[in-house]
Design a protein around this motif. Structure first.
Motif, mmCIF file in Angstrom:
data_model
loop_
_atom_site.group_PDB
_atom_site.id
_atom_site.type_symbol
_atom_site.label_atom_id
_atom_site.label_comp_id
_atom_site.label_asym_id
_atom_site.label_seq_id
_atom_site.Cartn_x
_atom_site.Cartn_y
_atom_site.Cartn_z
ATOM 1 N N LYS A 4 88.170 -0.770 104.717
ATOM 2 C CA LYS A 4 87.928 0.973 104.667
ATOM 3 C C LYS A 4 89.732 1.259 103.725
ATOM 4 O O LYS A 4 89.977 1.607 103.226
ATOM 5 N N TYR B 248 83.497 7.802 100.953
ATOM 6 C CA TYR B 248 84.430 8.122 101.020
ATOM 7 C C TYR B 248 84.872 9.085 100.143
ATOM 8 O O TYR B 248 83.988 9.613 99.088
ATOM 9 N N TRP C 69 85.855 10.987 105.437
ATOM 10 C CA TRP C 69 84.684 9.270 105.226
ATOM 11 C C TRP C 69 83.447 9.875 105.548
ATOM 12 O O TRP C 69 83.701 11.157 106.678
ATOM 13 N N SER D 56 80.085 2.755 100.543
ATOM 14 C CA SER D 56 81.323 1.991 101.778
ATOM 15 C C SER D 56 80.015 0.885 102.487
ATOM 16 O O SER D 56 79.464 -0.317 102.681
#
Ligand code: FAD
Length: 337
Positions: free
Chosen positions: A30, A144, A151, A178
């Motif tokens: 991330k 995101y 997030w 993600s």
């Protein structure tokens, strides 16, 4: 951040055209993703999120930063006697993840075996095959939110899943996925009603199907019917099945009694785009090294064209011919850049 300049995109997308990107990076966390987005913002560059590139056609140089999502990992978050919840990194290869589940007899995704691409891209198009949509097994999607700059976890109900669509497709470029949370079953409800699956199971003498035997049947069917992008570059079905109103359907069926269409609601019908293309004579047609695959007319194959523009032009000629003959507009189901 490892930044590469002037990268040929040929190996990063399944149409294998020769287009270039000004900048390229691969992100595995991330933090690395945020760093890449910040770099693009600070350097005034647009960015493009890329998985395996099996649903994209590059028609020109991408003047910006291509961010390849390589987050991996499969984590079991919950397990009961009957089901389990798995969190899977967006960069995991979809077909590897499905095989992993099938080997453990965890059911739900077996009909989606061998679909190319990454786990992170699966919710975007709500990938589907042989009677199953992936949304049926998604609990939530972690992403995101580039609008809110934070997030977020988006529960299934807020993903607005539909036929080849989702919130991720409607709000283009807003969410970068993600990981995805899946719910799988240890006592799955097996979907064998799809004709081709039924035939293979019957031919193999399978009377008591399992997650494994269905996955094996799907892999067999797909290997025989879909062109392998490594040998014949393609992006799967290029077009979506168009929806028409009942009035349009009534008029068309009078004129074309063999039209393949299915009622979706009282006033909506879905037409088989493949039938429309075949009726326009596109099956097996090749022009300027671009063509419709002989066994699956909806798949446009790159037989050697170096630029994606030739593929785009070929697809536009198909759309026009369908419009002229049937008055129906078919839409492209892949991302054109
Ligand atoms: C031979 C073949 C057969 C196929 N069969 C099927 C089928 O049966 N059913 C089906 O539904 N599809 C099918 N497809 C289409 C394709 O496999 C899917 O659409 C797949 O989900 C694309 O994954 P990808 O990682 O390659 O996405 P990419 O092509 O890399 O990206 C697709 C789009 O998603 C965006 N994106 C990718 N990853 C992320 C992320 N993590 N976060 C935010 N945005 C992202 C990209 O920007 C792009 O807009 C087939 C394709 C091929 C080549």
């Amino acid at each position: 951040m490892k930044l590469q300049k002037n990268i040929a995109l040929k190996q990063y997308h399944s149409f294998a055209c020769e287009e270039m990107a000004s900048f390229f990076t691969s992100v595995t966390s991330k933090e690395a993703l945020i760093e890449a987005i910040d770099w693009a913002f600070n350097n005034n560059q647009p960015y493009l999120i890329l998985g395996s590139g099996t649903n994209i056609l590059f028609t020109k140089q991408f003047n910006g930063l291509v961010i390849k999502i390589d987050f991996t990992g499969i984590q079991k978050l919950q397990e009961t006697a009957s089901e389990l919840i798995l969190q899977v990194g967006a960069g995991e290869i979809w077909s590897h993840f499905v095989s992993y589940c099938v080997q453990k007899s965890w059911g739900g995704l077996e009909n989606l075996s061998l679909i190319p691409g990454t786990v992170g891209a699966a919710p975007i198009n709500n990938i589907s095959a042989y009677g199953i949509e992936v949304s049926e097994h998604i609990v939530s999607v972690d992403a995101y939110d580039t609008l809110k700059k934070k997030w977020v976890t988006i529960p299934n109900i807020e993903c607005a899943f539909g036929y080849k669509s989702s919130i991720f497709k409607k709000e283009v470029n807003r969410f970068i996925i993600s990981s995805v949370l899946f719910k799988l079953s240890k006592q799955p409800f097996l979907r064998t009603d799809y004709g081709a699956i039924k035939s293979v199971l019957h031919a193999r003498g399978v009377t008591n199907p399992s997650v494994e035997s269905i996955a094996s049947a799907v892999i067999y069917i797909r290997s025989n019917h879909w062109p392998d992008p490594k040998k014949l570059p393609n992006a799967g079905s290029f077009f979506k099945n168009p929806m028409i109103t009942k009035n349009q359907y009534d008029a068309l069926i009078q004129q074309f009694p063999s039209l393949m269409a299915y009622p979706i609601t009282d006033n909506t019908y879905k037409i088989a785009a493949g039938w429309l293309l075949e009726a326009c004579g596109w099956k097996g047609i090749i022009k300027d090294q671009v063509g419709c695959f002989k066994d699956k007319v909806l798949v446009i194959v790159n037989f050697g064209a170096t630029n994606g523009k030739s593929i785009l032009d070929f697809s536009d000629a198909i759309i026009e011919s369908v419009k002229v003959k049937f008055g129906v507009v078919i839409e492209k189901g892949i991302n054109i850049l």
